[in-house]
Write an enzyme that holds these catalytic residues in place. Structure first.
Site, PDB file in Angstrom:
ATOM      1  N   ASN A   5     -27.883  25.633  -5.503  1.00 52.46           N
ATOM      2  CA  ASN A   5     -28.969  27.310  -6.104  1.00 52.46           C
ATOM      3  C   ASN A   5     -27.628  27.753  -5.084  1.00 52.46           C
ATOM      4  O   ASN A   5     -27.519  29.193  -5.387  1.00 52.46           O
ATOM      5  CB  ASN A   5     -30.262  27.132  -5.178  1.00 52.46           C
ATOM      6  CG  ASN A   5     -30.326  26.446  -3.026  1.00 52.46           C
ATOM      7  OD1 ASN A   5     -29.183  24.903  -3.072  1.00 52.46           O
ATOM      8  ND2 ASN A   5     -30.409  27.012  -2.308  1.00 52.46           N
ATOM      9  N   GLU A  26     -30.125  18.242   5.877  1.00 50.36           N
ATOM     10  CA  GLU A  26     -30.394  19.595   5.474  1.00 50.36           C
ATOM     11  C   GLU A  26     -31.675  19.614   4.059  1.00 50.36           C
ATOM     12  O   GLU A  26     -31.092  20.006   3.153  1.00 50.36           O
ATOM     13  CB  GLU A  26     -29.808  20.623   5.180  1.00 50.36           C
ATOM     14  CG  GLU A  26     -28.769  20.058   6.601  1.00 50.36           C
ATOM     15  CD  GLU A  26     -28.922  21.470   7.613  1.00 50.36           C
ATOM     16  OE1 GLU A  26     -30.571  22.008   7.262  1.00 50.36           O
ATOM     17  OE2 GLU A  26     -28.659  20.896   8.847  1.00 50.36           O
ATOM     18  N   CYS A  61     -33.287  27.284   0.230  1.00 50.54           N
ATOM     19  CA  CYS A  61     -34.294  26.884   1.033  1.00 50.54           C
ATOM     20  C   CYS A  61     -35.037  27.836   1.980  1.00 50.54           C
ATOM     21  O   CYS A  61     -35.689  27.323   2.556  1.00 50.54           O
ATOM     22  CB  CYS A  61     -33.232  25.791   2.355  1.00 50.54           C
ATOM     23  SG  CYS A  61     -32.501  26.633   3.350  1.00 50.54           S
TER      24      CYS A  61
HETATM   25  P1  NAD Z   1     -31.470  17.678  -5.173  1.00 48.10           P
HETATM   26  O1  NAD Z   1     -31.942  16.350  -3.954  1.00 48.10           O
HETATM   27  O2  NAD Z   1     -32.224  17.353  -6.917  1.00 48.10           O
HETATM   28  O3  NAD Z   1     -29.701  17.263  -5.480  1.00 48.10           O
HETATM   29  C1  NAD Z   1     -28.962  16.658  -4.216  1.00 48.10           C
HETATM   30  C2  NAD Z   1     -27.339  16.583  -4.930  1.00 48.10           C
HETATM   31  O4  NAD Z   1     -27.824  15.592  -3.965  1.00 48.10           O
HETATM   32  C3  NAD Z   1     -27.401  16.887  -5.518  1.00 48.10           C
HETATM   33  O5  NAD Z   1     -25.955  16.782  -5.955  1.00 48.10           O
HETATM   34  C4  NAD Z   1     -27.235  15.540  -6.630  1.00 48.10           C
HETATM   35  O6  NAD Z   1     -26.291  15.416  -7.814  1.00 48.10           O
HETATM   36  C5  NAD Z   1     -27.284  14.607  -4.999  1.00 48.10           C
HETATM   37  N1  NAD Z   1     -28.293  13.249  -6.167  1.00 48.10           N
HETATM   38  C6  NAD Z   1     -29.309  13.220  -6.335  1.00 48.10           C
HETATM   39  N2  NAD Z   1     -29.516  11.781  -6.292  1.00 48.10           N
HETATM   40  C7  NAD Z   1     -28.638  10.948  -5.242  1.00 48.10           C
HETATM   41  C8  NAD Z   1     -28.788   9.722  -4.630  1.00 48.10           C
HETATM   42  N3  NAD Z   1     -29.314   8.729  -4.889  1.00 48.10           N
HETATM   43  N4  NAD Z   1     -27.953   9.883  -3.311  1.00 48.10           N
HETATM   44  C9  NAD Z   1     -27.121  10.850  -3.512  1.00 48.10           C
HETATM   45  N5  NAD Z   1     -26.847  11.612  -3.810  1.00 48.10           N
HETATM   46  C10 NAD Z   1     -27.928  11.675  -5.006  1.00 48.10           C
HETATM   47  O7  NAD Z   1     -31.787  19.161  -4.842  1.00 48.10           O
HETATM   48  P2  NAD Z   1     -31.597  20.398  -5.824  1.00 48.10           P
HETATM   49  O8  NAD Z   1     -32.346  20.413  -6.717  1.00 48.10           O
HETATM   50  O9  NAD Z   1     -30.170  20.071  -6.009  1.00 48.10           O
HETATM   51  O10 NAD Z   1     -31.626  21.665  -5.030  1.00 48.10           O
HETATM   52  C11 NAD Z   1     -32.918  22.030  -4.476  1.00 48.10           C
HETATM   53  C12 NAD Z   1     -33.123  21.663  -2.938  1.00 48.10           C
HETATM   54  O11 NAD Z   1     -32.789  21.320  -1.628  1.00 48.10           O
HETATM   55  C13 NAD Z   1     -34.467  21.825  -2.275  1.00 48.10           C
HETATM   56  O12 NAD Z   1     -35.195  21.366  -2.148  1.00 48.10           O
HETATM   57  C14 NAD Z   1     -34.011  22.933  -1.319  1.00 48.10           C
HETATM   58  O13 NAD Z   1     -34.682  23.475  -0.436  1.00 48.10           O
HETATM   59  C15 NAD Z   1     -32.658  22.242  -0.596  1.00 48.10           C
HETATM   60  N6  NAD Z   1     -31.860  23.218  -0.238  1.00 48.10           N
HETATM   61  C16 NAD Z   1     -31.733  22.764   1.458  1.00 48.10           C
HETATM   62  C17 NAD Z   1     -30.842  23.771   2.046  1.00 48.10           C
HETATM   63  C18 NAD Z   1     -30.671  23.553   3.761  1.00 48.10           C
HETATM   64  O14 NAD Z   1     -29.493  23.604   4.083  1.00 48.10           O
HETATM   65  N7  NAD Z   1     -31.756  22.877   4.175  1.00 48.10           N
HETATM   66  C19 NAD Z   1     -30.018  24.716   1.105  1.00 48.10           C
HETATM   67  C20 NAD Z   1     -29.885  24.629   0.303  1.00 48.10           C
HETATM   68  C21 NAD Z   1     -30.780  23.757  -0.458  1.00 48.10           C
END
Ligand code: NAD
Length: 471
Positions: free
Chosen positions: A136, A231, A265
């Site tokens: 995002n 996060e 987020c």
């Molecule tokens: P996601 O959890 O699908 O993926 C995040 C990352 O994790 C990607 O790089 C993905 O390739 C990797 N990943 C996937 N499976 C994995 C595994 N088994 N082991 C290690 N890495 C793995 O999230 P997304 O859809 O890319 O992002 C959206 C989410 O992120 C939303 O829930 C949003 O709220 C959250 N987010 C949180 C914050 C925060 O600061 N709290 C900030 C931005 C986004």
């Protein structure tokens, strides 16, 4: 790892551009070995020298601003937020370069309560930190933990989301122009398989992403016996109390709910308005929401970018359908549209919503603003706290004292008062995520840097003590 398994899609046209290019296991292993070999040189530099390298990097990022903005716009389909990301990273480098040396200075020696014993301390960086980030805000979230980790003396291996890999090449060009840094920063393409492999190769992991993936990463980190700073998602509430400046509240909440097309987020995803303010607030909110347009056909047109990840469009549609089926009323927007092959969602204000609906309880990650009428501040706080999440919140009231009385009862890590989503810009206040929104030390403020250090004490006895057994 299956090379090329993931197909990179253009969010504006829906076209598949190319296959992802993750490293093989052997390439990843070599990269990790190179980073580990270089890290002692990096950590041996003074904090001031590392800060100077970060400032040089900043100059390179500023010089490459146009290329970075173009790549991020290709990755995400939106322009305004891409500019914001590059500028935010530039600001982060400046802030950490200014603050890190003082934060890394060893504490002054002090006497222990046991006479004759002096305590000195220092911090030992984790040699290699893995950063795994979402789609995002690809640049911002790829670097928000990497920069303090580097300032602390760690090497970093960053894996952005498979959805948004285009910014990696121009960013790594800027890194290559800072030789000291180039040895200790690597960024690779890859999907979840590469992310999972990285967790097993590093000494600490900083993960930003969804709650389900966060749980998987936490479990893998526990098995690898390394710390995981998580996060995760949010469902941020905004509370509007009687007497608040409704013009300000409606503008601020609309921005907090719809910037980046709601794909943050910290997006405002539910609004609780005190009875006497409800009608006027809703009128203003809808009137302003209707003025926002899709950033189409050109990225510079309108304000609302596309839904970046196709899978997210499905989630938004599911939440809208669920809400409508259970009696929600659409005041504006209300559907995911197809424009030029991409998926777009206009700002959508919903009323007649309740906590039986997904749109009030699960992360939607779209520009959807459900508004609920509440009796009073107690009712608003009760509903705001009725959530599996606890990232942040916003409160608007007639005066700061009234707002603070409500803010004080919210189970979240940060509350914007008389504003919303301020943690997007203000990174200096320490905050922990509550509930499922995360785990681990604060990403914001000085604690962000200390997450990447292990504290060490030296307990020095310079007295001539008698034999501890036989005195
Ligand atoms: P996601 O959890 O699908 O993926 C995040 C990352 O994790 C990607 O790089 C993905 O390739 C990797 N990943 C996937 N499976 C994995 C595994 N088994 N082991 C290690 N890495 C793995 O999230 P997304 O859809 O890319 O992002 C959206 C989410 O992120 C939303 O829930 C949003 O709220 C959250 N987010 C949180 C914050 C925060 O600061 N709290 C900030 C931005 C986004």
């Amino acid at each position: 790892m299956t090379v090329g398994a993931y197909q990179v899609r253009d969010p504006r046209t829906g076209e598949i551009e190319r296959a992802l290019r993750p490293p093989t296991s052997a390439e990843l292993g070599d990269l990790v070995a190179r980073l580990r070999a270089a890290q002692p040189r990096w950590t041996a530099l003074t904090p001031e020298r590392r800060a100077t390298a970060l400032l040089t990097w900043r100059e390179e990022i500023d010089a490459a601003r146009d290329e970075l903005v173009a790549a991020l716009t290709a990755d995400t389909g939106r322009l305004t937020e891409s500019v914001m990301e590059v500028d935010a990273v530039s600001g982060m480098l400046e802030r950490w370069a200014a603050q890190a040396p003082a934060l890394l200075a060893p504490p002054p020696p002090r006497q222990a309560t046991i006479p004759g014993i002096e305590i000195r301390g220092d911090g030992v960086p984790y040699p290699l930190v893995g950063v795994i980030s979402p789609w995002n805000f690809p640049l911002l979230l790829g670097l928000i933990d990497a920069i303090p980790a580097l300032a602390a003396g760690c090497a970093v291996l960053i894996k952005p989301s498979e959805v948004t890999p285009r910014f990696i090449a121009p960013l790594m060009t800027t890194v290559a122009r800072v030789p000291e840094l180039a040895e200790v920063v690597a960024m690779v393409e890859g999907d979840g398989a590469t992310g999972a492999a990285i967790v097993n190769l590093v000494d600490a992991v900083a993960f930003t992403g969804s709650v389900p993936t966060g749980r998987t990463v936490a479990a893998a980190a526990a098995t690898a016996f390394i710390p995981a700073f998580l996060e995760l998602g949010g469902k941020d509430p905004a509370i509007v109390l009687a007497g608040a400046d409704l013009d300000r509240a409606s503008s601020s909440i609309l921005w907090g709910a719809t910037t980046n097309a709601g794909q943050s987020c910290l997006s405002i995803e539910r609004v609780y308005v005190e009875d006497s303010a409800y009608d006027e607030f809703l009128r203003m909110l809808v009137e302003k929401a209707e003025r926002l347009r899709p950033a189409y056909p050109e990225p510079g047109d309108g304000q609302i970018g596309p839904v970046i990840d196709l899978a997210q469009a499905v989630v938004i549609e599911r939440h809208l359908a669920d809400a409508l089926e259970k009696g929600a009323v659409v005041r504006c927007g209300g559907q995911v549209e197809r424009l030029g092959g991409g998926r777009w969602c206009r700002p959508t204000v919903l009323t007649d919503v309740d906590h039986d609906m997904l749109v009030m309880t699960e992360e939607t990650f779209g520009p959807i603003v459900p508004v609920m009428r509440v009796r009073d501040a107690d009712h608003a706080v009760e509903l705001a706290n009725d959530s599996a999440y606890g990232l942040s919140a916003a409160v608007f009231a007639a005066d700061t004292a009234t707002a603070m009385a409500a803010a004080d009862r919210l189970r979240v890590g940060a509350v914007s008062v008389n504003d919303s989503a301020l943690t997007a810009f203000v990174h200096e206040g320490e905050k922990n995520s509550f509930n499922a929104s995360g785990l681990g030390g604060s990403r914001m403020g000085p604690a962000s840097l200390s997450r990447f250090l292990r504290r060490r004490s030296y307990l020095i006895n310079e007295t001539t003590r008698p034999d501890p057994w036989w005195h």
